[in-house]
Design an enzyme around this catalytic site. Structure first.
Site, mmCIF file in Angstrom:
data_model
loop_
_atom_site.group_PDB
_atom_site.id
_atom_site.type_symbol
_atom_site.label_atom_id
_atom_site.label_comp_id
_atom_site.label_asym_id
_atom_site.label_seq_id
_atom_site.Cartn_x
_atom_site.Cartn_y
_atom_site.Cartn_z
ATOM 1 N N MET A 1 -10.954 -6.977 24.183
ATOM 2 C CA MET A 1 -10.362 -6.825 22.879
ATOM 3 C C MET A 1 -10.119 -5.375 22.576
ATOM 4 S SD MET A 1 -10.099 -8.469 19.860
ATOM 5 C CE MET A 1 -9.666 -8.218 18.292
ATOM 6 N N PRO A 2 -9.079 -4.789 22.917
ATOM 7 C CA PRO A 2 -8.476 -3.891 21.952
ATOM 8 C C PRO A 2 -7.091 -4.454 21.632
ATOM 9 C CG PRO A 2 -8.286 -2.908 24.100
ATOM 10 C CD PRO A 2 -8.920 -4.263 24.272
ATOM 11 N N HIS A 3 -6.818 -4.551 20.362
ATOM 12 C CA HIS A 3 -5.500 -4.990 19.911
ATOM 13 C C HIS A 3 -4.868 -3.833 19.158
ATOM 14 C CE1 HIS A 3 -5.657 -9.523 20.421
ATOM 15 N NE2 HIS A 3 -6.733 -9.044 21.009
ATOM 16 N N ARG A 41 -3.957 -5.595 24.284
ATOM 17 C CA ARG A 41 -2.746 -6.144 23.660
ATOM 18 C C ARG A 41 -2.077 -5.027 22.874
ATOM 19 N NH1 ARG A 41 -5.455 -9.254 25.932
ATOM 20 N NH2 ARG A 41 -6.045 -11.388 25.490
ATOM 21 N N ARG A 67 -7.567 -2.193 16.702
ATOM 22 C CA ARG A 67 -8.775 -2.989 16.445
ATOM 23 C C ARG A 67 -9.555 -3.127 17.745
ATOM 24 N NH1 ARG A 67 -7.570 -8.468 14.404
ATOM 25 N NH2 ARG A 67 -6.500 -8.396 16.354
#
Length: 128
Positions: A1-3, A41, A67
């Site tokens: 998860m890095p968005h 992402r 995020r």
């Protein structure tokens, strides 16, 4: 998860290669060594309706939100933010030659207890 999300004013369509910018940011995120490939992402969201500063039609913006999950030090987050901001600033150098552009970046940590994920990409990339 890095968005990583970029909201941008629609008037930038003709002057910014947004796909190229997304790829440049993607590469910078990976170059930090802080994030797993299968989690990254990067996206750009066009804003049709907007009002910027003194409302001149030339005024444009890109508002960036990154995020990330918890687990990185304040220094690691700062370094990642600085690297991303430098990449984007360099990519958009022609826009800063005009008095009509604003760029912002904010990093936000996600509360793991309030975040649900399912990722079928991770197993494929982790095999290699």
């Amino acid at each position: 998860m890095p968005h990583f999300t970029m909201e941008y004013s629609a008037n930038l369509d003709a002057s910014v290669d947004l796909a190229g910018l997304c790829q440049a940011v993607h590469g910078t995120i990976l170059s930090t060594g802080l994030f797993e490939l299968g989690a990254v992402r990067v996206r750009a969201i066009r804003c049709e309706a907007y009002a910027v500063a003194d409302l001149l039609p030339e005024n444009g913006f890109i508002d960036m939100s990154f995020r990330i999950g918890k687990g990185r030090s304040a220094e690691e987050k700062r370094q990642a933010g600085e690297a991303i901001f430098a990449t984007v600033t360099q990519f958009l150098a022609p826009l800063f030659a005009t008095p009509h552009f604003a760029l912002t970046l904010e990093i936000r940590e996600i509360d793991a207890e309030l975040s649900w994920k399912k990722n079928a990409i991770h197993p494929r990339l982790r095999q290699g």
